[in-house]
Design a protein around this motif. Structure first.
Motif, PDB file in Angstrom:
ATOM      1  N   THR A 135       0.835  -1.211   0.000  1.00 24.48           N
ATOM      2  CA  THR A 135       0.000   0.000   0.000  1.00 24.48           C
ATOM      3  C   THR A 135       0.865   1.256   0.000  1.00 24.48           C
ATOM      4  O   THR A 135       0.595   2.217  -0.741  1.00 24.48           O
ATOM      5  N   GLN A 136       1.917   1.255   0.822  1.00 21.08           N
ATOM      6  CA  GLN A 136       2.807   2.421   0.859  1.00 21.08           C
ATOM      7  C   GLN A 136       3.438   2.676  -0.516  1.00 21.08           C
ATOM      8  O   GLN A 136       3.545   3.827  -0.959  1.00 21.08           O
ATOM      9  N   LEU A 137       3.849   1.595  -1.179  1.00 18.01           N
ATOM     10  CA  LEU A 137       4.522   1.751  -2.472  1.00 18.01           C
ATOM     11  C   LEU A 137       3.551   2.229  -3.554  1.00 18.01           C
ATOM     12  O   LEU A 137       3.884   3.110  -4.360  1.00 18.01           O
ATOM     13  N   THR A 138       2.382   1.673  -3.589  1.00 15.47           N
ATOM     14  CA  THR A 138       1.429   2.026  -4.648  1.00 15.47           C
ATOM     15  C   THR A 138       0.826   3.407  -4.432  1.00 15.47           C
ATOM     16  O   THR A 138       0.404   4.066  -5.384  1.00 15.47           O
ATOM     17  N   GLU A 139       0.784   3.870  -3.156  1.00 19.14           N
ATOM     18  CA  GLU A 139       0.247   5.195  -2.865  1.00 19.14           C
ATOM     19  C   GLU A 139       1.358   6.240  -2.756  1.00 19.14           C
ATOM     20  O   GLU A 139       1.130   7.370  -2.316  1.00 19.14           O
ATOM     21  N   LYS A 140       2.581   5.828  -3.163  1.00 18.09           N
ATOM     22  CA  LYS A 140       3.742   6.732  -3.194  1.00 18.09           C
ATOM     23  C   LYS A 140       4.055   7.306  -1.814  1.00 18.09           C
ATOM     24  O   LYS A 140       4.517   8.445  -1.674  1.00 18.09           O
ATOM     25  N   LYS A 141       3.840   6.530  -0.770  1.00 20.08           N
ATOM     26  CA  LYS A 141       4.114   6.978   0.591  1.00 20.08           C
ATOM     27  C   LYS A 141       5.370   6.323   1.167  1.00 20.08           C
ATOM     28  O   LYS A 141       5.699   6.558   2.341  1.00 20.08           O
ATOM     29  N   GLY A 142       6.011   5.504   0.379  1.00 19.32           N
ATOM     30  CA  GLY A 142       7.208   4.829   0.864  1.00 19.32           C
ATOM     31  C   GLY A 142       8.212   4.647  -0.251  1.00 19.32           C
ATOM     32  O   GLY A 142       7.837   4.578  -1.441  1.00 19.32           O
ATOM     33  N   ASP A 143       9.488   4.557   0.112  1.00 18.07           N
ATOM     34  CA  ASP A 143      10.568   4.354  -0.856  1.00 18.07           C
ATOM     35  C   ASP A 143      10.976   2.884  -0.836  1.00 18.07           C
ATOM     36  O   ASP A 143      11.263   2.317   0.236  1.00 18.07           O
ATOM     37  N   PHE A 144      11.004   2.265  -2.008  1.00 22.49           N
ATOM     38  CA  PHE A 144      11.271   0.832  -2.087  1.00 22.49           C
ATOM     39  C   PHE A 144      12.631   0.500  -1.473  1.00 22.49           C
ATOM     40  O   PHE A 144      12.756  -0.438  -0.666  1.00 22.49           O
ATOM     41  N   THR A 145      13.657   1.259  -1.826  1.00 19.57           N
ATOM     42  CA  THR A 145      15.010   0.970  -1.336  1.00 19.57           C
ATOM     43  C   THR A 145      15.063   1.020   0.188  1.00 19.57           C
ATOM     44  O   THR A 145      15.623   0.125   0.838  1.00 19.57           O
ATOM     45  N   LYS A 146      14.474   2.061   0.770  1.00 22.77           N
ATOM     46  CA  LYS A 146      14.503   2.204   2.228  1.00 22.77           C
ATOM     47  C   LYS A 146      13.690   1.104   2.907  1.00 22.77           C
ATOM     48  O   LYS A 146      14.118   0.521   3.919  1.00 22.77           O
ATOM     49  N   LEU A 147      12.512   0.786   2.351  1.00 19.75           N
ATOM     50  CA  LEU A 147      11.682  -0.264   2.943  1.00 19.75           C
ATOM     51  C   LEU A 147      12.397  -1.617   2.891  1.00 19.75           C
ATOM     52  O   LEU A 147      12.306  -2.407   3.838  1.00 19.75           O
ATOM     53  N   ALA A 148      13.091  -1.869   1.785  1.00 12.58           N
ATOM     54  CA  ALA A 148      13.809  -3.137   1.662  1.00 12.58           C
ATOM     55  C   ALA A 148      14.919  -3.232   2.700  1.00 12.58           C
ATOM     56  O   ALA A 148      15.101  -4.271   3.353  1.00 12.58           O
ATOM     57  N   LYS A 149      15.688  -2.138   2.872  1.00 12.75           N
ATOM     58  CA  LYS A 149      16.774  -2.153   3.843  1.00 12.75           C
ATOM     59  C   LYS A 149      16.249  -2.285   5.271  1.00 12.75           C
ATOM     60  O   LYS A 149      16.859  -2.935   6.116  1.00 12.75           O
ATOM     61  N   ASP A 150      15.102  -1.673   5.531  1.00 17.24           N
ATOM     62  CA  ASP A 150      14.554  -1.685   6.894  1.00 17.24           C
ATOM     63  C   ASP A 150      13.809  -2.973   7.228  1.00 17.24           C
ATOM     64  O   ASP A 150      13.901  -3.467   8.362  1.00 17.24           O
ATOM     65  N   ASP A 151      13.073  -3.510   6.246  1.00 21.88           N
ATOM     66  CA  ASP A 151      12.123  -4.579   6.577  1.00 21.88           C
ATOM     67  C   ASP A 151      12.390  -5.929   5.914  1.00 21.88           C
ATOM     68  O   ASP A 151      11.913  -6.956   6.410  1.00 21.88           O
ATOM     69  N   SER A 152      13.079  -5.956   4.784  1.00 25.79           N
ATOM     70  CA  SER A 152      13.247  -7.231   4.072  1.00 25.79           C
ATOM     71  C   SER A 152      14.137  -8.188   4.855  1.00 25.79           C
ATOM     72  O   SER A 152      15.159  -7.792   5.422  1.00 25.79           O
ATOM     73  N   LYS A 153      13.747  -9.423   4.872  1.00 32.83           N
ATOM     74  CA  LYS A 153      14.499 -10.463   5.578  1.00 32.83           C
ATOM     75  C   LYS A 153      15.281 -11.363   4.607  1.00 32.83           C
ATOM     76  O   LYS A 153      15.750 -12.431   5.006  1.00 32.83           O
ATOM     77  N   ASP A 154      15.441 -10.901   3.365  1.00 30.09           N
ATOM     78  CA  ASP A 154      16.252 -11.648   2.416  1.00 30.09           C
ATOM     79  C   ASP A 154      17.700 -11.178   2.521  1.00 30.09           C
ATOM     80  O   ASP A 154      18.022 -10.037   2.162  1.00 30.09           O
ATOM     81  N   ASN A 155      18.574 -12.047   3.032  1.00 26.46           N
ATOM     82  CA  ASN A 155      19.949 -11.643   3.322  1.00 26.46           C
ATOM     83  C   ASN A 155      20.748 -11.281   2.078  1.00 26.46           C
ATOM     84  O   ASN A 155      21.739 -10.554   2.163  1.00 26.46           O
ATOM     85  N   THR A 156      20.352 -11.788   0.923  1.00 25.33           N
ATOM     86  CA  THR A 156      21.143 -11.550  -0.292  1.00 25.33           C
ATOM     87  C   THR A 156      20.800 -10.236  -0.978  1.00 25.33           C
ATOM     88  O   THR A 156      21.592  -9.733  -1.776  1.00 25.33           O
ATOM     89  N   THR A 157      19.626  -9.668  -0.691  1.00 24.23           N
ATOM     90  CA  THR A 157      19.209  -8.461  -1.424  1.00 24.23           C
ATOM     91  C   THR A 157      18.857  -7.269  -0.543  1.00 24.23           C
ATOM     92  O   THR A 157      18.794  -6.135  -1.024  1.00 24.23           O
TER      93      THR A 157
END
Length: 462
Positions: free
Chosen positions: A328-350
């Motif tokens: 929802t944040q991404l589609t409503e332009k309320k969040g940055d993909f790069t920052k969200l990935a660094k903060d929340d993604s649990k994929d160690n390789t990316t």
């Protein structure tokens, strides 16, 4: 590694019939007329025709396997050798299968019911059947379902045994790949081959070599006189694929041993080689067909992802909700993909790269991601989707066409070297296993006069 074969009558050739609890030892020569093998059991419906280490092969097993092969060639019965030779060929395949299963058991190699269920499902799918329909087809052909499952189990065991044997023996270095590609003898393209193999004993002498060569020359003479190559393979070859007419299928030329590749390269489709001497005996190769490789251009994808994984403190429901919130944040332009990935993604390789997955071919990240790519446009963000790892939100950044011919050629060369080494290692293993095994063929008519091992079995070593 070879996959489970599509169900066919030939697949039944290695089916183990249900043993009789009262099977009796077979005495000396018996008159013909006793089933497909021509062997009659005295005062019993079933009897032992061969002892393989601590296991036995019953007449019923041999009859069932011969009948399966005969049925397969019902439209071309002339391709089959005389009944006594066919019986020897089939018995030898049964012996080899018994030995491989025993070796697998000795190495504590096992298959589970789930493994067998999956393999059976694959066979059914390849034949466009349900499992129930496959079971009906098997029983309609006169086989037991338990026996068919046992045959599948044996095939799986031999596959795992093959992997175990070659795992520590076969390595391929970059230098070997470079040498192959730079070699003037390196040949591109693919060939469809059939072969006849006349083996020599592992420790055979000059007499054994001369005997094998004479047998090979007899096969060549029959082929030149008009005998079908596949029929000659069934009659003369002692390779495991003899009952398939010696068909090797399609192979890259760089997978064929160099000496044989040179001989094949000079053939036209339909022609066969003279008897070629190899480390294990004599080989006759037939070129069925050729095809040349083309440039390989593939579609590559550039994407990035955010992975939300359930854990001890995050329930599956919470993980799904978190992924939905990110979408929802991404589609409503309320969040940055790069920052969200660094903060929340649990994929160690990316995660540290802002979720960037780099450029990759479609199936590189698994089926779930591959499926999502089909429905995305450039820069579009996917709805959260579930994978084995957790919930993923993915954005497709772009696509491109890439020429991977050179990379593919190196991979193929590496695979060719590995396959060649693996084939040789496993063939050596089988020859040694057969030469060291205690094999007692109880029926004189079933003993190959050229096979000293069948005539004079060696007690198993302790």
């Amino acid at each position: 590694m070879k996959q489970i074969l599509v169900y066919s009558v030939l697949a039944a050739a290695l089916l183990a019939a249900v043993p009789s609890a009262h099977a009796q030892m077979l005495p000396q020569a018996q008159p013909a007329g006793g089933g497909a093998s021509g062997i009659a059991c005295p005062q019993a419906l079933d009897c032992i025709v061969a002892v393989v280490e601590e296991d036995t092969i019953l007449k019923s097993e041999l009859d069932a396997a011969i009948q399966a092969v005969t049925k397969q060639y019902a439209q071309n019965p002339g391709q089959l050798p005389p009944p006594n030779i066919l019986a020897r060929q089939v018995l030898d395949r049964l012996i080899l299968m018994k030995l491989q299963v025993q070796k697998a058991n000795d190495q504590n190699i096992h298959v589970t019911d789930q493994d067998i269920d999956q393999a059976v499902a694959n066979v059914a799918q390849q034949n466009k059947m349900s499992t129930d329909q496959l079971q009906g087809a098997v029983t309609q052909d006169g086989m037991t379902w338990a026996g068919f499952r046992q045959q599948i189990s044996d095939q799986l065991l031999t596959q795992k045994l093959h992997e175990s044997v070659v795992r520590d023996q076969v390595t391929v270095t970059d230098a070997e790949v470079n040498n192959l590609l730079a070699s003037p003898t390196y040949k591109a393209g693919e060939v469809h081959l059939a072969h006849i193999q006349i083996s020599t004993p592992a420790e055979g002498g000059a007499a054994d070599i001369a005997q094998a060569q004479a047998k090979a020359e007899k096969a060549i003479a029959d082929i030149k006189a008009g005998k079908d190559f596949n029929a000659a393979a069934i009659q003369y070859s002692d390779a495991p694929d003899a009952l398939d007419g010696g068909d090797l299928g399609w192979r890259r030329l760089d997978e064929v041993p160099p000496a044989f590749a040179d001989a094949v390269s000079s053939l036209k489709p339909g022609e066969s080689t003279p008897a070629l001497r190899g480390p294990t005996g004599f080989h006759i190769l037939k070129l069925v067909e050729t095809r040349q490789p083309g440039r390989q251009v593939v579609t590559e994808y550039h994407a990035r992802q955010i992975l939300i994984k359930p854990s001890e403190i995050v329930t599956p429901e919470q993980a799904e909700k978190k992924a939905q919130d990110i979408y929802t944040q991404l589609t409503e332009k309320k969040g940055d993909f790069t920052k969200l990935a660094k903060d929340d993604s649990k994929d160690n390789t990316t995660a540290n790269a802002g979720g960037d997955m780099g450029w990759f071919q479609k199936d590189a990240w698994g089926q779930a991601i591959s499926t999502q790519l089909d429905g995305l446009k450039d820069n579009e963000v996917s709805k959260p989707f579930q994978t084995d790892a957790g919930w993923i939100v993915m954005q497709l950044l772009g696509t491109r066409q890439s020429d991977v011919t050179d990379e593919s050629q190196r991979n193929q060369a590496r695979q060719a070297i590995g396959n060649r080494k693996a084939d040789q290692a496993y063939e050596d293993f089988l020859r040694q296993s057969r030469s060291e095994a205690y094999v007692d063929i109880r029926v004189p008519e079933l003993k190959d006069p050229d096979d000293k091992q069948a005539s004079a079995p060696t007690p198993a070593s302790n």
